[in-house]
Design an enzyme around this catalytic site. Sequence first.
Site, PDB file in Angstrom:
ATOM      1  N   ARG A  95      41.486  54.558  28.459  1.00 48.81           N
ATOM      2  CA  ARG A  95      41.006  53.736  29.568  1.00 48.81           C
ATOM      3  C   ARG A  95      39.601  54.126  30.009  1.00 48.81           C
ATOM      4  NH1 ARG A  95      40.395  51.786  34.580  1.00 48.81           N
ATOM      5  NH2 ARG A  95      41.708  50.038  35.256  1.00 48.81           N
TER       6      ARG A  95
ATOM      7  N   TYR B 116      35.694  52.168  29.465  1.00 44.49           N
ATOM      8  CA  TYR B 116      34.878  51.318  30.339  1.00 44.49           C
ATOM      9  C   TYR B 116      33.973  52.159  31.241  1.00 44.49           C
ATOM     10  CZ  TYR B 116      33.646  47.510  33.505  1.00 44.49           C
ATOM     11  OH  TYR B 116      32.961  46.588  34.253  1.00 44.49           O
TER      12      TYR B 116
ATOM     13  N   LYS C 249      29.920  52.666  30.872  1.00 43.11           N
ATOM     14  CA  LYS C 249      29.059  52.214  31.964  1.00 43.11           C
ATOM     15  C   LYS C 249      28.163  53.354  32.439  1.00 43.11           C
ATOM     16  CE  LYS C 249      30.086  47.827  32.732  1.00 43.11           C
ATOM     17  NZ  LYS C 249      29.080  46.752  32.491  1.00 43.11           N
TER      18      LYS C 249
ATOM     19  N   ARG D 156      44.222  41.741  36.361  1.00 47.11           N
ATOM     20  CA  ARG D 156      44.143  42.536  37.572  1.00 47.11           C
ATOM     21  C   ARG D 156      45.026  41.918  38.651  1.00 47.11           C
ATOM     22  NH1 ARG D 156      37.692  43.764  37.384  1.00 47.11           N
ATOM     23  NH2 ARG D 156      37.702  41.745  36.326  1.00 47.11           N
ATOM     24  N   VAL D 157      45.509  42.779  39.542  1.00 48.38           N
ATOM     25  CA  VAL D 157      46.556  42.353  40.462  1.00 48.38           C
ATOM     26  C   VAL D 157      46.125  41.193  41.344  1.00 48.38           C
ATOM     27  CG1 VAL D 157      45.942  44.104  42.193  1.00 48.38           C
ATOM     28  CG2 VAL D 157      48.264  43.179  42.129  1.00 48.38           C
TER      29      VAL D 157
ATOM     30  N   PHE E 182      47.875  37.492  41.672  1.00 48.81           N
ATOM     31  CA  PHE E 182      48.326  36.923  42.944  1.00 48.81           C
ATOM     32  C   PHE E 182      47.753  35.521  43.162  1.00 48.81           C
ATOM     33  CE2 PHE E 182      48.967  41.271  45.287  1.00 48.81           C
ATOM     34  CZ  PHE E 182      50.036  41.542  44.441  1.00 48.81           C
TER      35      PHE E 182
ATOM     36  N   THR F 156      45.115  50.921  48.041  1.00 41.61           N
ATOM     37  CA  THR F 156      44.204  50.070  48.803  1.00 41.61           C
ATOM     38  C   THR F 156      42.942  49.789  48.003  1.00 41.61           C
ATOM     39  OG1 THR F 156      43.048  51.901  49.907  1.00 41.61           O
ATOM     40  CG2 THR F 156      45.058  51.048  50.957  1.00 41.61           C
ATOM     41  N   ARG F 157      42.407  48.602  48.217  1.00 42.10           N
ATOM     42  CA  ARG F 157      41.180  48.172  47.563  1.00 42.10           C
ATOM     43  C   ARG F 157      40.308  47.432  48.587  1.00 42.10           C
ATOM     44  NH1 ARG F 157      43.178  51.223  44.521  1.00 42.10           N
ATOM     45  NH2 ARG F 157      43.734  50.938  42.322  1.00 42.10           N
TER      46      ARG F 157
ATOM     47  N   PRO G  37      49.564  44.612  28.107  1.00 43.72           N
ATOM     48  CA  PRO G  37      48.360  45.306  27.638  1.00 43.72           C
ATOM     49  C   PRO G  37      47.500  45.870  28.764  1.00 43.72           C
ATOM     50  CG  PRO G  37      48.055  42.932  27.505  1.00 43.72           C
ATOM     51  CD  PRO G  37      49.498  43.155  27.859  1.00 43.72           C
TER      52      PRO G  37
END
Length: 348
Positions: free
Chosen positions: A176, A179, A183, A220-221, A225, A244-245, A309
């Site tokens: 993971r 990325y 960057k 992504r969550v 949604f 939290t985001r 995935p």
Amino acid sequence: MSRHAIIDEDVSAILAAPIAWGRLDGATVVVTGAAGFLPAYMVETILARNERSGRTPTRVVGLVRSLDRARLRFAAYADRSDLELIGHDVAVHPPSIAADFIIHAASQASPRFYRTDPVGTIEANTLGTEHMLRLAARTGAAGFLFFSSGDVYGPVPARTPTGERDYGPVDCLVVRSCYGESKRMGENLCVAFHHQHGVPARIVRPFHTYGPGMRLDDGRVFADFVADVVHRRPIALKSDGSATRAFCYLGDATAGFFTVLLGGQSGKAYNIGNNNAECSISWLAEMLAGLFPERRLSVVRQTRSPDDPYVPSRLERSCPDISLARSLGWNPETKPEDGFRRTIRTFE
């Protein structure tokens, strides 16, 4: 075909921001990954400005891997002389085109690619970045904007809210990390080319950004949604929802990107997010379920399939310190309730 009314409102608000827009008059702006979620709004904003400013138009050249997808994304601008779309993979071939400004946003940002194509993820952020920086050096570009990510801070940032120097460790032996690690290298390439060749490279680190045009199959969550609400089905929560985001609406973020491109300091990175819109994943699910009460949506708990995935993040809390971007005059204002309502309406 015309722009959606909500998108038109967004670009009007972006263009009203106190940004040095005159620097774009008569310029050629090359945008890599132009049909992607974040850069596409920058393209739309430039084209809308051409319609309204009465000044010498800005020419946009979009370098894209899929011409068909790009033409679909920009269908409202078909046959425009100020937009040219070119099929080109910048990670494979250096482009040969004159550019006054370069926006390098080509990247596999969805976590579903980190497991299925980590090599491709790395190449766009490293080889692609080098190719575009060499183009900027060769053509004497007046501005270069690199799209980095909050992932550079690692799975456990040194501090939250996270400032531009609050780096945590990144394990380079974890897939993971493809990325965030690439960057980081892309950012260092920007700094190196600025130091050695004078390239006016600026860096933005977007945090969790949502809005019109986001891919509902992103994985992504928050995209899941939104897809649930759009398709009028129960909202599936696949975790305990305690993480939290800080969610930033695309219109606000785009104004931030232009602020850095046209007014930021070369060799510097700027967080772009909304620290005033931090919420838990469970709160977001419940808020979205109640956003359109006539749909009578509910939140249901589900277990993530082992075949999924998507590679989940280890972050329990993600929130940026945006003091540096604010010092340039940028300030995100959209609340999640308003931003997600606007987003969902563009899909219906």
